[in-house]
Design a protein around this motif. Sequence first.
Motif, mmCIF file in Angstrom:
data_model
loop_
_atom_site.group_PDB
_atom_site.id
_atom_site.type_symbol
_atom_site.label_atom_id
_atom_site.label_comp_id
_atom_site.label_asym_id
_atom_site.label_seq_id
_atom_site.Cartn_x
_atom_site.Cartn_y
_atom_site.Cartn_z
ATOM 1 N N HIS A 515 -8.960 81.183 52.964
ATOM 2 C CA HIS A 515 -10.296 81.201 52.273
ATOM 3 C C HIS A 515 -10.692 80.216 51.632
ATOM 4 O O HIS A 515 -11.787 79.630 51.310
ATOM 5 C CB HIS A 515 -10.706 82.392 51.689
ATOM 6 C CG HIS A 515 -10.832 83.800 52.583
ATOM 7 N ND1 HIS A 515 -9.685 84.439 53.238
ATOM 8 C CD2 HIS A 515 -11.776 84.316 52.668
ATOM 9 C CE1 HIS A 515 -10.192 85.480 53.729
ATOM 10 N NE2 HIS A 515 -11.529 85.624 53.563
ATOM 11 N N SER A 517 -10.235 76.786 51.694
ATOM 12 C CA SER A 517 -10.846 75.243 52.228
ATOM 13 C C SER A 517 -12.501 75.709 52.299
ATOM 14 O O SER A 517 -13.483 75.036 51.688
ATOM 15 C CB SER A 517 -10.595 75.359 53.492
ATOM 16 O OG SER A 517 -11.191 74.199 54.122
ATOM 17 N N SER A 518 -12.876 76.869 52.693
ATOM 18 C CA SER A 518 -14.415 77.298 52.672
ATOM 19 C C SER A 518 -15.062 77.386 51.232
ATOM 20 O O SER A 518 -16.159 76.830 51.050
ATOM 21 C CB SER A 518 -14.616 78.472 53.444
ATOM 22 O OG SER A 518 -13.980 79.544 53.026
ATOM 23 N N GLN A 521 -15.454 73.870 49.942
ATOM 24 C CA GLN A 521 -16.579 73.170 50.422
ATOM 25 C C GLN A 521 -17.936 73.820 49.882
ATOM 26 O O GLN A 521 -18.762 73.087 49.422
ATOM 27 C CB GLN A 521 -16.674 73.555 51.889
ATOM 28 C CG GLN A 521 -17.759 72.630 52.675
ATOM 29 C CD GLN A 521 -17.672 72.846 54.162
ATOM 30 O OE1 GLN A 521 -16.565 73.415 54.718
ATOM 31 N NE2 GLN A 521 -18.612 72.607 55.024
ATOM 32 N N LEU A 522 -17.923 74.955 49.783
ATOM 33 C CA LEU A 522 -19.161 75.754 49.192
ATOM 34 C C LEU A 522 -19.317 75.272 47.419
ATOM 35 O O LEU A 522 -20.379 74.835 47.386
ATOM 36 C CB LEU A 522 -19.021 77.131 49.116
ATOM 37 C CG LEU A 522 -20.010 77.941 48.267
ATOM 38 C CD1 LEU A 522 -21.481 77.810 48.982
ATOM 39 C CD2 LEU A 522 -19.540 79.660 48.091
ATOM 40 N N TRP A 547 -19.290 82.949 46.040
ATOM 41 C CA TRP A 547 -17.860 82.514 45.762
ATOM 42 C C TRP A 547 -16.953 83.901 45.605
ATOM 43 O O TRP A 547 -16.117 83.807 46.269
ATOM 44 C CB TRP A 547 -17.625 81.516 44.474
ATOM 45 C CG TRP A 547 -16.375 81.169 44.374
ATOM 46 C CD1 TRP A 547 -15.621 79.968 44.769
ATOM 47 C CD2 TRP A 547 -15.182 81.679 43.489
ATOM 48 N NE1 TRP A 547 -14.323 79.847 44.303
ATOM 49 C CE2 TRP A 547 -14.039 81.066 43.613
ATOM 50 C CE3 TRP A 547 -15.170 82.904 42.898
ATOM 51 C CZ2 TRP A 547 -12.866 81.197 43.048
ATOM 52 C CZ3 TRP A 547 -13.841 83.270 42.186
ATOM 53 C CH2 TRP A 547 -12.810 82.318 42.215
ATOM 54 N N GLY A 550 -17.040 85.602 48.937
ATOM 55 C CA GLY A 550 -16.243 85.018 49.976
ATOM 56 C C GLY A 550 -14.694 84.819 49.929
ATOM 57 O O GLY A 550 -14.174 83.968 50.532
#
Length: 567
Positions: A515, A517-518, A521-522, A547, A550
């Motif tokens: 998780h 990496s995403s 990016q967020l 955040w 996720g």
Amino acid sequence: MRLKRWGQRGLVLTVMALAAASCSSGDGADGLIGDRGRQLEEGIPSINDDPAYGRYDEPITIHIGFKIPDEKNTTGDTNDNNPVSRYFERLTNIKVVHTWEAKRDEPFTQRVNLAIDSRDLPDAMVVDRNQLRKLAENEMIADLTEVYDKYASNLVKAMYDSTKGIALQDASVGGKLYGLPNVAIEADAPSLLWIRKDWLDKLGLQPPRTFDDIERIAEAFIHRDPDGDGNRNTIGLPGLKKVVHGQQKAGLNGFDTLFSAYRAYPKNWIRDANGQVLYGSIAKENKEALAKLADWYQRGIIDKRFMLYKEDQEPIATNRAGMFFGPWWAPYWPLAEVVSTDTRAEWRAYAAPLDHDGKFITHMSPMTDRFLVVRKGYENPEAAVKLLNVFTRLERRQDPNTEEVGKLDDFSARTGVQLRSYYPFDLLLDYADAITQRYVNVQKALRGEIDPASLDPDMKLIYEQSVAEREAPKKNMDGWKAAKAYEYGGGALYTTDMVQVRGIFYGTTETMETHWSSLQQLENETFLKIIIGDLPLTAFDEFVLQWKAGGGERITQEVSAIVNGHG
């Protein structure tokens, strides 16, 4: 090569290598064969007489995993058979054999993971923080506590001691030392505000301390033609697309120092006021910092074209920027390039802005990030320590075999290959406070308070370059780089009473693997869009919720379990 890629120590060593090459006899980098080679070996004490630097009476072999250097050696030597490896073998009687090799960080990490997963380890290799923990928990590597105590050199121990116990603690699991860590220079973490002092003087401005001071200077640089060319193409403050460098060492144009002045530490794991584990990017203090940055961007204080930079140094190198955030070593790069094209440029470093209490706050980067480990069951675990001793002594220019070292420097100068590329392990050590140490002692020598002959080799070189710079300002760029980096960068760090905030976790958790990496990016997109006005400030609150949902909440629990000793 540029400092951006391999740091100030590589530049310093290249200068020393070239200097040594100019006075070497020139009869080959590996001229230790025959009588001179035998004389060297005969002059080395036995390991029984000197555990740190003594030579094994009988040859031993150590199999390692090796990281292939980027430079290509054109002399016909190989990664495991070259002047550096042969020199170390003569010193120690240790034959280093490469079980496997991998080039660059990611392939090397993958190869180490494969060795761990297959439980097929070489005798020694360098691992990262997560790999160290996994190896120790699975009892695959040796406890080096007693080996370190007996065999580590005084130089190596002094460098570890300079970290106030942090380095060895990072390399320990359950109170046992399972790895020998690298040591990062503390000065590489803070981000200073570099400003053209000649522009300040021309416009009648005082050096900055506060946010308001920086704002006034930026506006003056934008509107009052500080370079005098009439083009009005100068800017205020350059920016960085990823906003902050975070856990990494300081780089160009990051806004880390601005966040820190609000007591916000994005991308760092910290403890909140209640002692709970918190990911710094979701702390409420970030919202204040983002509000200030968004305001500055809207008003042009921050260069509105910063997202279009092809290279971070672009506005600095083209003389459009008279101020930027950067590390202490900025004179090495990119400022040397600026000064070589505009000799009027006079750059100074300032610890600014201060927070509301008048303090300079900085987050610190990890003290260590790599560890030399030894396979459990290897008969000579001390061999890895002894190799670390000899290449650290060489790296710090304290090897007493001056003639042989001169030939190695000649080899490096002729081939363009750094000697460290052929050290058996990618594990550099220095004193944690090396930069301020060198600043203080070099300044004392320049004032005549101490004898320059008393300086260690690293300090002596800086002293000599500083003297050369004083005698002929800006005539020799190597002298200018060293003199200004230590005088202004090192000086700003030494004379500033800093509040240093250290992260509590630098590894990777299970959920991070799928998780992170995403989530990164967020975070990066949200912060950047708020600054440039594509999102309102209230988007920060939505980011925090996203955040956590996720995977961030779960990751926080995992980090908490690890740092509190439950995971």
